[in-house]
Design an enzyme around this catalytic site. Structure first.
Site, PDB file in Angstrom:
ATOM      1  N   HIS A 284       0.827  -1.211   0.000  1.00 22.40           N
ATOM      2  CA  HIS A 284       0.000   0.000   0.000  1.00 22.40           C
ATOM      3  C   HIS A 284       0.859   1.258   0.000  1.00 22.40           C
ATOM      4  CE1 HIS A 284      -3.441  -2.521   0.288  1.00 22.40           C
ATOM      5  NE2 HIS A 284      -3.205  -2.890   1.528  1.00 22.40           N
ATOM      6  N   ASP A 335      -5.472  -7.737  -3.471  1.00 18.65           N
ATOM      7  CA  ASP A 335      -5.850  -7.456  -2.089  1.00 18.65           C
ATOM      8  C   ASP A 335      -7.217  -8.025  -1.722  1.00 18.65           C
ATOM      9  OD1 ASP A 335      -5.962  -6.507   0.476  1.00 18.65           O
ATOM     10  OD2 ASP A 335      -5.615  -4.415  -0.024  1.00 18.65           O
TER      11      ASP A 335
END
Length: 470
Positions: A284, A335
């Site tokens: 991220h 994800d």
């Protein structure tokens, strides 16, 4: 391995084959009329440009990237939590509470079926391998299964069925926050002491040995909130030759919590206290200052970007422009698996930069004026590095992680070179992906996974059995 689905379906770690493509993106650039040989170990053994057609004729041939970050079980949650709650400020944290509620119903059989569907969709969109950031270890309430690795074994079983190249990352999760508070009920399925985590990793190591040799085990300290830096350092030797992945600087609240506890920001803390380097993938990193972006890029770690999920959860925008300029490596991942699509991850990454900076072709480089080419090659090379997988390029000695695009598709008619990538990434969709090989295993043919019907039916049964949790 003798009784596994992979042995029956794939015949070992790879099936020797010969391919011929009219246009291929090789390690040194585009080439025409390319013949490629894949040996029985799933490695590319020979490449001949300007060759006469022979063997299996395929479309536009590309290296198939790795999916650098996945929580497979969340595929069954896709589209369920898109309504605003009673509070005006829905966020990642309210979404997380709903995710915990979902997890309270999930059993090992359902985990296997959901993971298999997610892996199948990854393959059908062009990924050849996947790093599974696996943190659902125990039963609801936190009681361990008879085997600590029970849930991880279901991820491995799914990979056995789908043929995806798996890098399994059991997650280290010790506490509920930087203040050392205990895990709450929703997190109880994740938690382990360092001693129990060590036992879990060793069981996972035995389990993954049932898969072909291109599979690998690493570890994943969940985050600086969930694990103290001292515990992370103690656990690093468990990774062996495998990679280390960790969430970092995803949310504003996370940054504030780390600052309050340690007096510095997450990236600063990681660089100061942890041996971050080329074996690491930091996932991220959407909340970084410019100096942090430059410093982390110089450190050699891969940034694991999940633009579709980061958009869905409102995480923020990764500074890809300065990351690229600073020589940083990046990979993309799915994800939460809200939408599994390789081209959409790359498209969303580029468009987020354009929207923020009000520009175009934001990730194009001096080497590649095409932003599609630049981001695709970066994802191939960075993904291979993040998974410690000898892939990422089409060249002899590397794994035959390959994909093809339909060269008869309307978006590609009359196009060649980088414009093929741009036509797929910015104007196309998954329907343009025709074939995928993972370490030589031909898992997707004519756009469809070879076991699609069985995997889909198993998933339908699992989702129906979840009942009210959905």
């Amino acid at each position: 391995m003798a009784d596994s689905a992979a042995a029956k379906l794939w015949g070992g770690s790879g099936i020797a084959s010969r391919l011929w493509s009219p246009l291929a993106l090789l390690a040194d650039g585009w080439a025409r009329d390319v013949a490629i040989e894949i040996n029985g170990d799933g490695l590319i053994s020979c490449i001949r440009p300007n060759a006469e057609p022979a063997g299996q004729r395929v479309g536009i041939l590309l290296p198939a990237p790795a999916n650098a970050h996945s929580h497979s079980f969340q595929r069954a949650m896709a589209g369920l939590f898109e309504s605003r709650g009673t509070r005006s400020g829905d966020s990642f944290w309210t979404w997380r509470k709903l995710m915990y509620r979902f997890l309270d119903q999930l059993d090992p059989g359902q985990m296997r079926a959901i993971a298999a569907l997610a892996q199948m969709e990854m393959l059908e969109s062009g990924y050849a391998s996947c790093a599974e950031f696996h943190y659902v270890h125990h039963q609801p309430g936190g009681k361990p299964y008879r085997r600590l690795s029970e849930m991880a074994e279901k991820i491995v079983a799914a990979a056995d069925q789908t043929g995806i190249g798996l890098t399994l990352l059991p997650v280290q999760y010790h506490r509920g926050g930087c203040d050392g508070r205990k895990l709450d009920y929703g997190q109880a399925r994740f938690g382990n002491s360092l001693e129990r985590f060590s036992l879990l990793v060793e069981e996972c190591r035995d389990t993954i040995n049932a898969l072909p040799e291109d599979s690998l085990l690493g570890i994943a300290p969940h985050s600086l909130r969930a694990v103290d830096t001292k515990d992370i350092i103690e656990a690093l030797e468990l990774a062996g030759d495998g990679p280390i992945h960790m969430h970092l600087a995803e949310r504003d609240a996370e940054v504030r919590e780390v600052e309050e506890a340690y007096g510095c920001r997450p990236v600063e803390l990681a660089l100061e206290k942890l041996p971050v380097g080329k074996d690491w993938c930091l996932v991220h990193c959407t909340q970084m200052l410019a100096r942090e972006t430059i410093g982390l890029a110089a450190n050699g770690a891969v940034a694991g970007l999940c633009p579709v999920t980061e958009s869905n959860l409102g995480d923020g925008i990764f500074d890809g422009v300065n990351w690229f300029r600073s020589g940083g490596r990046m990979a993309v991942g799915t994800d939460s698996n809200i939408r599994i699509s390789l081209c959409e991850e790359l498209r969303t990454l580029e468009y987020s930069q354009r929207l923020r900076d009000r520009t175009r072709a934001a990730l194009a480089t001096l080497e590649h004026s095409s932003s599609g080419r630049s981001s695709f090659e970066a994802a191939c090379l960075g993904g291979a590095m993040a998974l410690k997988r000898p892939s990422g390029k089409i060249e002899p000695g590397r794994l035959a992680d390959l994909m093809t695009l339909d060269d008869s598709h309307i978006n590609l008619i009359g196009r060649s070179g980088d414009r093929c990538l741009d036509g797929w990434i910015f104007a196309g969709s998954d329907e343009m992906v025709m074939d995928v090989w993972s370490a030589g295993r031909h898992v997707v043919k004519n756009g469809v996974h070879v076991r699609r019907e069985t995997i889909r039916n198993d998933y339908i049964k699992a989702v129906k059995s979840l009942g009210d949790a959905l």
